[in-house]
Write an enzyme that holds these catalytic residues in place. Structure first.
Site, PDB file in Angstrom:
ATOM      1  N   TYR A 188      18.556  28.781   8.461  1.00  0.00           N
ATOM      2  CA  TYR A 188      17.385  29.655   8.944  1.00  0.00           C
ATOM      3  C   TYR A 188      17.306  29.581  10.414  1.00  0.00           C
ATOM      4  O   TYR A 188      17.380  28.617  11.092  1.00  0.00           O
ATOM      5  CB  TYR A 188      15.895  28.901   8.412  1.00  0.00           C
ATOM      6  CG  TYR A 188      15.701  29.052   6.804  1.00  0.00           C
ATOM      7  CD1 TYR A 188      15.664  30.555   6.398  1.00  0.00           C
ATOM      8  CD2 TYR A 188      15.535  28.138   6.031  1.00  0.00           C
ATOM      9  CE1 TYR A 188      15.543  30.862   5.109  1.00  0.00           C
ATOM     10  CE2 TYR A 188      15.009  28.198   4.534  1.00  0.00           C
ATOM     11  CZ  TYR A 188      15.168  29.792   4.085  1.00  0.00           C
ATOM     12  OH  TYR A 188      14.908  30.069   2.930  1.00  0.00           O
ATOM     13  N   LYS A 199       0.662  -1.169  -0.161  1.00  0.00           N
ATOM     14  CA  LYS A 199       0.005  -0.149  -0.013  1.00  0.00           C
ATOM     15  C   LYS A 199       0.910   1.280  -0.113  1.00  0.00           C
ATOM     16  O   LYS A 199       1.882   1.087   0.385  1.00  0.00           O
ATOM     17  CB  LYS A 199      -0.723   0.122   1.272  1.00  0.00           C
ATOM     18  CG  LYS A 199      -0.248   0.156   2.624  1.00  0.00           C
ATOM     19  CD  LYS A 199      -1.105  -0.392   3.675  1.00  0.00           C
ATOM     20  CE  LYS A 199      -0.566  -0.105   5.008  1.00  0.00           C
ATOM     21  NZ  LYS A 199      -1.065  -0.612   6.099  1.00  0.00           N
TER      22      LYS A 199
END
Ligand SMILES: *Cc1c(COP(=O)(O)O)cnc(C)c1O
Length: 359
Positions: A253, A33
């Site tokens: 950042y 899946k």
């Protein structure tokens, strides 16, 4: 071209399937899946065609993709059908389906089918996500039998905590299952990867192996290597910039990592848009030219920073492994506060290559 890429080792996938078969005496469905947990459902199913007893997917779209690619083995729909109209496709493509709710039982009763269905009655033995009440199991079985629409019938259930070996939950679920299904003589399926690897009492006619196929451990306390599993996915990229960082200067950042000594820092072309988890912070293992080092500061969308202070030979163009053979994906997941399942099925954008090592 951007150097980020994913290499999927189909030989390792087959090796891991055999590990599942060795543990679980009965047959084992390969769970593919979510695009085979991010590894590519069609290439993975093709690689397992020769030995898998069948496949399991979440929904009919995933099953049809495999059928269209020529996969002729049994395919079980783990969540069954979402609407009555899908039953015609289940028939047409010869799919097996889980039946987990009274609504799905009623849907089968109310819908004409061309051929008898192969149904897996799923019981809720304690996870409380999907499944029929154990007290209703026999009545639901009789209703399906009376509908005349079901050829083969099996039992199944799913464990909530099979990965936590010191909890009694799995034993309780097994007892509940055995009580509800006693005396019916039908084939059964209980175990996910953790059940296959650690709960022999849960081994029945069919196992359902997911994460272990992809070379990741379902247990927090036992590594994939200890379990004899081989990593299947490598997320690779390259250094695209290298710089010296003086004491007191910050990286990336927010400047969350500050050099406490003179450092050498590399920038890697891989970020959260590739599926690398943004929450993996400073200290997450990364390998540069096969040598372990660590991530520094915040992960950006397309890039991240690594510590090259101890790797004087690393240079622009050096090969970087974000996870795979040197860096276990489980170690990255742990640092990011998640599990390998989520990280693997989030991989995107990077180019995919399917290789086939000796298994
Ligand atoms: C996804 C899934 C599995 C496989 O679980 P793993 O922990 O990845 O082995 C098995 N059974 C059901 C019902 C599932 O949804």
């Amino acid at each position: 071209m951007r150097p980020a890429r994913v290499i999927v080792d189909l030989g390792a996938l087959r090796h891991n399937y055999r590990v599942a078969r060795r543990h679980h005496a009965g047959r084992v469905l390969a769970v593919v899946k979510a695009n085979a947990y991010g590894h590519g459902a069609v290439p993975c199913a093709r690689a397992l065609m020769g030995e898998a007893d069948g496949f399991a997917v979440a929904c009919i779209e995933e099953a049809l993709q495999l059928r269209e690619a020529g996969i002729q083995k049994p395919i079980l729909l783990l969540e069954g059908v979402f609407e009555a109209g899908e039953l015609a496709l289940v028939n047409e493509h010869d799919l097996w389906l889980a039946v987990s709710t009274p609504e799905q039982v009623a849907m089968i009763e109310a819908t004409p089918v061309a051929r008898p269905l192969n149904a897996w009655l799923k019981l809720d033995t304690g996870m409380h996500r999907l499944g029929l009440l154990p007290a209703e199991a026999q009545a639901m079985r009789e209703r399906l039998a009376a509908s005349g629409k079901v050829g083969e019938l099996h039992w199944m259930s799913h464990f909530a905590s099979a990965d936590e070996l010191d909890l009694p939950t799995t034993e309780h679920q097994i007892e509940c299952f055995d009580q509800a299904t006693r005396g019916t003589g039908l084939e059964a399926s209980l175990s996910n990867s953790a059940g296959i690897l650690a709960h022999p009492r849960a081994h029945r006619d069919w196992g359902r192996a997911g994460i272990l196929l992809y070379g990741s451990s379902p247990f927090a306390e036992r590594s994939a290597a200890e379990l004899g599993l081989r990593p299947v996915m490598r997320l690779m990229s390259r250094l695209i910039s290298v710089r010296e960082l003086p004491v007191g200067e910050a990286v990336g950042y927010g400047g969350t990592f500050v050099a406490d000594k003179p450092m050498r820092v590399g920038t890697v072309a891989c970020g959260y848009a590739d599926g690398y988890p943004r929450l993996a912070g400073t200290g997450t293992p990364v390998a540069v030219d096969g040598r372990l080092t660590r991530l520094l500061g915040r992960v950006s969308m397309d890039m991240l920073a690594v510590d090259l202070t101890e790797l004087p030979d690393a240079h622009v163009g050096s090969e970087v492994e974000l996870w795979g053979e040197t860096v276990p994906v489980d170690a990255v997941a742990k640092r990011a506060g998640t599990i390998s399942y989520e990280i693997l099925c989030n991989v995107k954008r990077a180019r995919f290559e399917w290789a086939d090592s000796a298994d």
